[in-house]
Design a protein around this motif. Structure first.
Motif, PDB file in Angstrom:
ATOM      1  N   ARG A  45       0.836  -1.209   0.000  1.00 54.70           N
ATOM      2  CA  ARG A  45       0.000   0.000   0.000  1.00 54.70           C
ATOM      3  C   ARG A  45       0.866   1.253   0.000  1.00 54.70           C
ATOM      4  O   ARG A  45       0.553   2.244  -0.675  1.00 54.70           O
ATOM      5  N   GLY A  46       1.975   1.227   0.758  1.00 59.23           N
ATOM      6  CA  GLY A  46       2.873   2.372   0.766  1.00 59.23           C
ATOM      7  C   GLY A  46       3.506   2.608  -0.594  1.00 59.23           C
ATOM      8  O   GLY A  46       3.612   3.753  -1.058  1.00 59.23           O
ATOM      9  N   LEU A  47       3.924   1.532  -1.243  1.00 59.85           N
ATOM     10  CA  LEU A  47       4.493   1.652  -2.583  1.00 59.85           C
ATOM     11  C   LEU A  47       3.462   2.239  -3.543  1.00 59.85           C
ATOM     12  O   LEU A  47       3.781   3.130  -4.346  1.00 59.85           O
ATOM     13  N   GLU A  48       2.230   1.780  -3.467  1.00 57.07           N
ATOM     14  CA  GLU A  48       1.198   2.265  -4.376  1.00 57.07           C
ATOM     15  C   GLU A  48       0.848   3.728  -4.129  1.00 57.07           C
ATOM     16  O   GLU A  48       0.544   4.461  -5.079  1.00 57.07           O
ATOM     17  N   ARG A  49       0.910   4.166  -2.874  1.00 53.34           N
ATOM     18  CA  ARG A  49       0.662   5.593  -2.615  1.00 53.34           C
ATOM     19  C   ARG A  49       1.687   6.455  -3.345  1.00 53.34           C
ATOM     20  O   ARG A  49       1.353   7.501  -3.900  1.00 53.34           O
ATOM     21  N   ASN A  50       2.942   6.007  -3.347  1.00 53.75           N
ATOM     22  CA  ASN A  50       3.987   6.770  -4.031  1.00 53.75           C
ATOM     23  C   ASN A  50       3.874   6.641  -5.545  1.00 53.75           C
ATOM     24  O   ASN A  50       4.028   7.626  -6.276  1.00 53.75           O
ATOM     25  N   LEU A  51       3.610   5.445  -6.037  1.00 46.50           N
ATOM     26  CA  LEU A  51       3.497   5.230  -7.482  1.00 46.50           C
ATOM     27  C   LEU A  51       2.297   5.968  -8.072  1.00 46.50           C
ATOM     28  O   LEU A  51       2.318   6.367  -9.236  1.00 46.50           O
ATOM     29  N   ARG A  52       1.264   6.144  -7.267  1.00 45.52           N
ATOM     30  CA  ARG A  52       0.077   6.854  -7.765  1.00 45.52           C
ATOM     31  C   ARG A  52       0.433   8.285  -8.173  1.00 45.52           C
ATOM     32  O   ARG A  52      -0.083   8.810  -9.154  1.00 45.52           O
ATOM     33  N   ARG A  53       1.342   8.926  -7.428  1.00 47.93           N
ATOM     34  CA  ARG A  53       1.779  10.275  -7.802  1.00 47.93           C
ATOM     35  C   ARG A  53       2.550  10.247  -9.109  1.00 47.93           C
ATOM     36  O   ARG A  53       2.420  11.133  -9.948  1.00 47.93           O
ATOM     37  N   LEU A  54       3.375   9.228  -9.279  1.00 43.91           N
ATOM     38  CA  LEU A  54       4.162   9.106 -10.504  1.00 43.91           C
ATOM     39  C   LEU A  54       3.256   8.900 -11.720  1.00 43.91           C
ATOM     40  O   LEU A  54       3.452   9.511 -12.774  1.00 43.91           O
ATOM     41  N   LEU A  55       2.248   8.029 -11.582  1.00 44.19           N
ATOM     42  CA  LEU A  55       1.376   7.701 -12.709  1.00 44.19           C
ATOM     43  C   LEU A  55       0.411   8.829 -13.046  1.00 44.19           C
ATOM     44  O   LEU A  55      -0.015   8.975 -14.188  1.00 44.19           O
TER      45      LEU A  55
END
Length: 320
Positions: A45-55
């Motif tokens: 979930r932490g990784l996805e929170r960060n990747l969501r900003r990138l995407l």
């Protein structure tokens, strides 16, 4: 998990990884990654929170989940290869690395000018350290102190066995002064620089949102005259890839803090481009965006308050 049990578990895993067939070890760590991803655990979930900003806001949930799965597999590959590095031959490490820009870094050090190599949490930074020391350039780095202390000592000893000088981020001698001495003597200092661990960093824009990052690399370069060089790392099949980017000049400004902040902002722009090119190899599971850090502090405070209330209720119950 009890700290002593955790230390023993890591020690046993370290030994098993070094002696197990490579195909078995890689399959095990890939399975660990997939189980974490399917469970959608805290790290995923932490990784996805960060990747969501990138995407960006238009990315679909399917795209995010596919990228986070690749990211968790890359993260577990890092751990597998980190554990196994000391069992790899020098020929394997050197022969399976592809690097660009390294000649400039090595030439700078050879001419007697120090280099601050600043890296995001990408690819395998332990491998990169082992690789450049094998090429004849020793380095100094900083490690976050882990708990239990025995586990921290194991990680430190492992990196030292690969040829690195490892200084503690906290709880040791004057780490900053030691780094400055190494740089003034023309040495190489390698620092992970996309996460503000000790809370002394600055806010910058990252993928369209405010994030906190450390200022140490820029400050060290400014104070010592060393070259500040961003480095990005990623995987390509069986190969490790290393790119040394162009030196970032120290920014102008009327105050020292302003110059450090502006230089750090330019460093993060390079990181942003490198991460966007290889997002699956960005191993950032912790909160780095300011909004997430604020939410994390609120959740942590709530948990601590609830735990304290339960403890009071428990003691009160025993007194009745």
């Amino acid at each position: 998990m009890d700290e002593r049990v955790a230390e023993l578990a890591y020690a046993a895993g370290w030994s098993a990884v070094r002696h197990a067939p490579e195909s078995v070890g890689r399959a095990v760590f890939r399975g660990i990654a997939d189980r974490s991803w399917r469970a959608h655990d805290e790290g995923t979930r932490g990784l996805e929170r960060n990747l969501r900003r990138l995407l960006g806001p238009t990315a679909t949930e399917a795209r995010l989940r596919a990228l986070s799965r690749a990211g968790m597999r890359s993260y577990m590959r890092y751990y597998y290869e980190m554990f196994r590095l000391s069992a790899m031959s020098d020929e394997h490490i050197l022969g399976n690395t592809r690097a660009t820009g390294i000649e400039v870094l090595e030439k700078t050090v050879a001419e007697g000018r120090g280099v601050v190599a600043a890296l995001p949490h990408m690819g395998n930074w332990d491998h990169a350290g082992a690789w450049i020391t094998l090429r004849g350039t020793p380095l100094t780095t900083v490690a976050q102190r882990l708990r239990p202390e025995g586990l921290y000592r194991r990680f430190t000893a492992h990196r030292e066995s690969l040829g690195m000088e490892v200084l503690p981020l906290t709880g040791g001698a004057d780490t900053v002064a030691t780094l400055a001495r190494r740089l003034r003597a023309g040495g190489l200092v390698c620092l992970l620089a996309d996460r503000d661990i000790n809370g002394t960093g600055v806010e910058v824009d990252l993928f369209g949102e405010r994030a906190r990052v450390p200022t140490g690399p820029a400050a060290l370069a400014m104070n010592t005259g060393a070259a500040l060089m961003p480095v990005s790392l990623w995987y390509d099949g069986p190969y490790w890839n290393i790119r040394v980017h162009d030196e970032i000049p120290i920014a102008d400004g009327s105050h020292r803090s302003e110059r450090v902040h502006r230089t750090t902002r330019e460093l993060v722009r390079v990181f942003e481009g490198a991460i966007a090119e290889h997002p699956e190899d960005w191993h950032m599971l912790q909160p780095i965006f300011s909004r997430d850090q604020d939410d994390d502090r609120i959740r942590r405070h709530r948990r601590e308050t609830e735990a304290a209330l339960r403890s009071l209720e428990h003691r009160g119950g025993r007194g009745r």
